[in-house]
Design a protein around this motif. Structure first.
Motif, PDB file in Angstrom:
ATOM      1  N   ASP A  29     -23.786  15.148 -21.695  1.00 24.10           N
ATOM      2  CA  ASP A  29     -22.962  15.371 -22.948  1.00 24.10           C
ATOM      3  C   ASP A  29     -21.328  14.848 -22.847  1.00 24.10           C
ATOM      4  N   GLU A  30     -21.278  15.030 -21.908  1.00 22.01           N
ATOM      5  CA  GLU A  30     -20.119  14.109 -21.554  1.00 22.01           C
ATOM      6  C   GLU A  30     -19.757  12.465 -21.323  1.00 22.01           C
ATOM      7  N   GLN A  32     -21.559  10.887 -22.831  1.00 21.83           N
ATOM      8  CA  GLN A  32     -21.721  10.627 -24.634  1.00 21.83           C
ATOM      9  C   GLN A  32     -20.670  10.703 -25.112  1.00 21.83           C
ATOM     10  N   ALA A  33     -19.710  11.529 -25.463  1.00 25.22           N
ATOM     11  CA  ALA A  33     -19.103  11.863 -25.508  1.00 25.22           C
ATOM     12  C   ALA A  33     -17.352  10.933 -25.779  1.00 25.22           C
ATOM     13  N   GLY A  96     -31.356  14.380 -19.480  1.00 26.43           N
ATOM     14  CA  GLY A  96     -30.093  14.011 -19.935  1.00 26.43           C
ATOM     15  C   GLY A  96     -30.063  13.124 -20.847  1.00 26.43           C
ATOM     16  N   ARG A  99     -32.235  12.485 -23.917  1.00 23.04           N
ATOM     17  CA  ARG A  99     -32.023  13.615 -24.485  1.00 23.04           C
ATOM     18  C   ARG A  99     -31.802  12.866 -25.562  1.00 23.04           C
ATOM     19  N   HIS A 100     -30.311  12.467 -25.233  1.00 22.51           N
ATOM     20  CA  HIS A 100     -29.036  11.789 -26.099  1.00 22.51           C
ATOM     21  C   HIS A 100     -29.850  10.712 -26.785  1.00 22.51           C
ATOM     22  N   ARG A 103     -32.186  11.533 -29.706  1.00 28.02           N
ATOM     23  CA  ARG A 103     -31.645  11.754 -31.305  1.00 28.02           C
ATOM     24  C   ARG A 103     -30.934  10.029 -31.627  1.00 28.02           C
TER      25      ARG A 103
END
Length: 266
Positions: A29-30, A32-33, A96, A99-100, A103
């Motif tokens: 998450d970090e 990709q952000a 992980g 998952r992105h 999405r």
């Protein structure tokens, strides 16, 4: 992610695999952000210098080709390849990151198949692909990267192309500092011990491998490839974005990326 201590020490293949899966799962998450906007949803960016496959053409014609992306992350490269008419499959070790990828497949409406697999044990038949590629995926994080080269060679058809980008090996001489502190040589280029972050019990939580340019070429040749090109992108004028230890200051003085272009003989 947990706090960790930094060292340089040998690790086993199993330790490296476990660390990479855990780190990328926890940090997906970090990551990709922070980097998703630069990498795009359906774009093929080879490196922090901003070299795009649309301009560089390192893979050759991809329309109608069967393409494997190894270490795809959130798979923007695979989606770009599919938009160009390639029949592409994207592989990554991290659930992980996949998952992105799933999405963003849904967001974009571009749906390359996504497979969770180890780059050193590809779940595909011999001679299944025309092209294989990765932009900073898999290769730097695998203890036995020679095995990755052999696996890619196995799944490529004769005449197939294998193109991958990694941190330029000379960067290992310096600290990971985008400022002036990163201009002073402090490590031996020939120290091949990996960079390791580990938890309080000494378990590796992040592992990145160092190989010299010669090491990489020997891995490719030993696997049966012919090296066709070694691209060292220059820092482009007007590009002021920093990415970790990549910066305009350092990029204008020495290379940050090496892109290897290899071919499996007919």
């Amino acid at each position: 992610m947990t706090d960790s201590a930094v060292t340089r020490r040998p690790v086993t293949q199993a330790e490296s695999r476990r660390a990479s899966r855990g780190w990328w799962d926890a940090g997906a998450d970090e990551y990709q952000a922070e980097h998703g906007e630069f990498l795009g949803v359906a774009d093929f960016v080879w490196c922090p210098e901003g070299v795009r496959e649309a301009d560089a053409g390192l893979l050759g014609p991809v329309a109608g080709a069967r393409v494997l992306e190894v270490g795809c992350g959130a798979a923007p490269c695979a989606r770009w390849l599919r938009s160009q008419g390639a029949d592409v499959v994207a592989v990554d070790l991290s659930a992980g990151m996949l998952r992105h990828a799933a999405r963003l497949n849904a967001v974009s409406g571009i749906h390359p198949p996504l497979v969770q697999a180890d780059a050193g044990d590809l779940p595909f038949a011999d001679r299944a692909f025309d092209v294989a590629c990765t932009a900073f995926g898999a290769v730097p994080f695998v203890a036995d990267s020679g095995r990755v080269m052999r696996e890619v060679h196995r799944v490529l058809r004769p005449g197939g192309r294998w193109v991958f980008s990694v941190t330029h090996p000379m960067r290992w001489i310096f600290l990971d500092d985008p400022g002036e502190g990163g201009l002073v040589a402090v490590h031996s280029y020939f120290d091949r011990r990996p960079y390791v972050e580990q938890d309080e019990d000494g378990r590796p939580t992040y592992v990145e491998q160092h190989r010299t340019l010669g090491d990489r070429i020997r891995e490719l040749v030993a696997a049966g490839f012919v090296l066709q090109d070694l691209v060292e992108p220059e820092w482009p004028d007007g590009h002021e974005k920093e990415w970790g230890q990549w910066s305009p200051l350092r990029g204008r003085l020495f290379p940050g990326t090496a892109i290897f272009v290899a071919r499996k003989p007919d």
